[in-house]
Design a protein around this motif. Structure first.
Motif, mmCIF file in Angstrom:
data_model
loop_
_atom_site.group_PDB
_atom_site.id
_atom_site.type_symbol
_atom_site.label_atom_id
_atom_site.label_comp_id
_atom_site.label_asym_id
_atom_site.label_seq_id
_atom_site.Cartn_x
_atom_site.Cartn_y
_atom_site.Cartn_z
ATOM 1 N N MET A 67 0.932 -1.102 -0.171
ATOM 2 C CA MET A 67 -0.156 -0.061 -0.022
ATOM 3 C C MET A 67 0.831 1.304 -0.094
ATOM 4 S SD MET A 67 -2.818 1.167 2.962
ATOM 5 C CE MET A 67 -3.588 -0.753 2.773
ATOM 6 N N SER A 68 0.539 2.225 -0.864
ATOM 7 C CA SER A 68 1.390 3.507 -0.855
ATOM 8 C C SER A 68 0.857 4.367 0.330
ATOM 9 C CB SER A 68 1.301 4.242 -2.155
ATOM 10 O OG SER A 68 -0.034 4.588 -2.193
ATOM 11 N N ASP A 69 1.831 5.348 0.667
ATOM 12 C CA ASP A 69 1.626 6.198 1.657
ATOM 13 C C ASP A 69 0.367 6.989 1.754
ATOM 14 O OD1 ASP A 69 3.693 5.703 3.084
ATOM 15 O OD2 ASP A 69 4.883 7.305 2.545
ATOM 16 N N SER A 70 -0.023 7.364 0.409
ATOM 17 C CA SER A 70 -1.444 7.993 -0.017
ATOM 18 C C SER A 70 -2.351 7.078 0.330
ATOM 19 C CB SER A 70 -1.246 8.837 -1.231
ATOM 20 O OG SER A 70 -1.319 7.647 -2.388
ATOM 21 N N GLU A 71 -2.553 5.989 0.387
ATOM 22 C CA GLU A 71 -3.515 5.419 0.509
ATOM 23 C C GLU A 71 -3.965 4.979 2.003
ATOM 24 O OE1 GLU A 71 -2.779 1.760 -1.935
ATOM 25 O OE2 GLU A 71 -2.742 2.935 -3.602
ATOM 26 N N TYR A 72 -3.013 5.259 2.867
ATOM 27 C CA TYR A 72 -3.263 4.724 4.287
ATOM 28 C C TYR A 72 -4.540 5.519 4.963
ATOM 29 C CZ TYR A 72 0.911 2.045 4.501
ATOM 30 O OH TYR A 72 2.103 1.213 4.046
ATOM 31 N N ILE A 73 -4.697 6.885 4.818
ATOM 32 C CA ILE A 73 -5.715 7.837 5.229
ATOM 33 C C ILE A 73 -7.053 7.081 4.590
ATOM 34 C CG2 ILE A 73 -6.752 9.915 5.224
ATOM 35 C CD1 ILE A 73 -3.942 11.136 5.585
ATOM 36 N N HIS A 74 -6.930 6.939 3.396
ATOM 37 C CA HIS A 74 -8.082 6.562 2.708
ATOM 38 C C HIS A 74 -8.458 5.057 3.440
ATOM 39 C CE1 HIS A 74 -11.014 6.156 -0.573
ATOM 40 N NE2 HIS A 74 -10.488 5.005 -1.015
ATOM 41 N N ALA A 75 -7.776 4.075 3.409
ATOM 42 C CA ALA A 75 -7.969 2.752 3.727
ATOM 43 C C ALA A 75 -8.593 2.830 5.367
ATOM 44 C CB ALA A 75 -6.602 2.001 3.946
ATOM 45 N N LEU A 76 -7.863 3.815 5.981
ATOM 46 C CA LEU A 76 -8.372 4.084 7.506
ATOM 47 C C LEU A 76 -9.818 4.456 7.420
ATOM 48 C CD1 LEU A 76 -7.437 3.583 10.453
ATOM 49 C CD2 LEU A 76 -6.625 5.977 10.389
ATOM 50 N N ASN A 77 -9.831 5.594 6.601
ATOM 51 C CA ASN A 77 -11.470 5.991 6.665
ATOM 52 C C ASN A 77 -12.505 5.052 5.992
ATOM 53 O OD1 ASN A 77 -10.553 8.555 7.315
ATOM 54 N ND2 ASN A 77 -10.253 9.345 5.576
ATOM 55 N N ASN A 78 -12.112 4.157 5.223
ATOM 56 C CA ASN A 78 -12.780 2.996 4.437
ATOM 57 C C ASN A 78 -13.176 1.992 5.681
ATOM 58 O OD1 ASN A 78 -13.153 4.259 2.241
ATOM 59 N ND2 ASN A 78 -11.751 2.947 1.123
ATOM 60 N N LEU A 79 -12.043 1.805 6.348
ATOM 61 C CA LEU A 79 -12.347 0.780 7.594
ATOM 62 C C LEU A 79 -13.252 1.360 8.458
ATOM 63 C CD1 LEU A 79 -11.548 -1.955 9.192
ATOM 64 C CD2 LEU A 79 -9.849 -0.394 10.317
ATOM 65 N N ALA A 80 -13.177 2.591 9.046
ATOM 66 C CA ALA A 80 -13.786 3.462 10.032
ATOM 67 C C ALA A 80 -15.258 3.522 9.658
ATOM 68 C CB ALA A 80 -13.357 4.683 10.305
ATOM 69 N N GLN A 81 -15.523 3.827 8.274
ATOM 70 C CA GLN A 81 -16.999 3.971 7.823
ATOM 71 C C GLN A 81 -17.543 2.442 7.883
ATOM 72 O OE1 GLN A 81 -17.329 5.466 3.917
ATOM 73 N NE2 GLN A 81 -19.458 5.664 3.965
ATOM 74 N N SER A 82 -17.002 1.312 7.313
ATOM 75 C CA SER A 82 -17.594 0.062 7.383
ATOM 76 C C SER A 82 -18.049 -0.380 8.882
ATOM 77 C CB SER A 82 -16.812 -0.837 6.603
ATOM 78 O OG SER A 82 -15.409 -1.372 7.616
ATOM 79 N N ARG A 83 -17.140 -0.044 9.707
ATOM 80 C CA ARG A 83 -17.296 -0.589 11.137
ATOM 81 C C ARG A 83 -17.984 0.610 11.879
ATOM 82 N NH1 ARG A 83 -11.952 -3.760 12.501
ATOM 83 N NH2 ARG A 83 -11.986 -5.241 10.735
ATOM 84 N N HIS A 84 -18.501 1.557 11.332
ATOM 85 C CA HIS A 84 -19.006 2.686 11.860
ATOM 86 C C HIS A 84 -18.411 3.344 13.158
ATOM 87 C CE1 HIS A 84 -22.601 1.507 9.839
ATOM 88 N NE2 HIS A 84 -22.624 0.455 10.225
ATOM 89 N N LEU A 85 -17.247 3.494 12.868
ATOM 90 C CA LEU A 85 -15.986 3.951 13.735
ATOM 91 C C LEU A 85 -15.885 5.725 13.569
ATOM 92 C CD1 LEU A 85 -13.446 1.418 13.798
ATOM 93 C CD2 LEU A 85 -15.316 1.556 15.656
ATOM 94 N N THR A 86 -15.546 6.474 14.286
ATOM 95 C CA THR A 86 -15.037 7.678 13.982
ATOM 96 C C THR A 86 -13.806 8.018 14.068
ATOM 97 O OG1 THR A 86 -17.279 8.364 15.373
ATOM 98 C CG2 THR A 86 -15.382 9.981 14.939
ATOM 99 N N VAL A 87 -13.153 8.742 13.200
ATOM 100 C CA VAL A 87 -11.856 8.884 12.897
ATOM 101 C C VAL A 87 -11.290 10.228 13.090
ATOM 102 C CG1 VAL A 87 -9.538 8.738 11.660
ATOM 103 C CG2 VAL A 87 -11.121 6.777 11.521
ATOM 104 N N SER A 88 -10.363 10.735 13.980
ATOM 105 C CA SER A 88 -10.020 12.047 14.103
ATOM 106 C C SER A 88 -8.727 12.233 14.056
ATOM 107 C CB SER A 88 -10.849 12.720 15.117
ATOM 108 O OG SER A 88 -10.549 12.320 16.396
ATOM 109 N N TYR A 89 -8.257 13.350 13.769
ATOM 110 C CA TYR A 89 -6.751 13.589 13.811
ATOM 111 C C TYR A 89 -6.517 14.828 14.709
ATOM 112 C CZ TYR A 89 -5.935 10.762 10.051
ATOM 113 O OH TYR A 89 -6.067 9.450 9.273
ATOM 114 N N SER A 90 -5.435 15.062 15.437
ATOM 115 C CA SER A 90 -4.720 16.168 16.231
ATOM 116 C C SER A 90 -3.541 16.390 15.623
ATOM 117 C CB SER A 90 -4.875 15.738 17.660
ATOM 118 O OG SER A 90 -4.066 16.676 18.199
ATOM 119 N N ASN A 91 -3.604 17.761 14.990
ATOM 120 C CA ASN A 91 -2.164 17.942 14.208
ATOM 121 C C ASN A 91 -1.586 19.379 15.005
ATOM 122 O OD1 ASN A 91 -2.338 16.170 12.078
ATOM 123 N ND2 ASN A 91 -4.425 17.376 11.606
#
Length: 73
Positions: free
Chosen positions: A1-25
């Protein structure tokens, strides 16, 4: 998996499992010489933390770590 796909994969996983993803920067240091610290939270629990020279790279790295913690990478 390329670096740019990690955020997308995490968001897809969260959506499929009804989880909330947030970032603190957070940026520390000088405007041109500092670093970004990104923390990814899933349902309010920290699952990844990364430090990079750009915010986007820090978020990608934190998402990769979160996927690794969830054993999906």
């Amino acid at each position: 998996m390329s670096d740019s796909e990690y955020i997308h994969a995490l968001n897809n996983l969260a959506q499929s499992r009804h989880l909330t993803v947030s970032y603190s920067n957070t940026h520390t240091g000088t405007q041109h010489g500092g670093v970004w610290i990104s923390i990814v939270y899933i349902n309010g629990v920290e699952h990844g933390r990364a430090t990079c020279t750009t915010r986007k790279d820090a978020q990608k790295a934190a998402a990769r770590i979160a996927l690794s913690v969830l054993e999906l990478v």
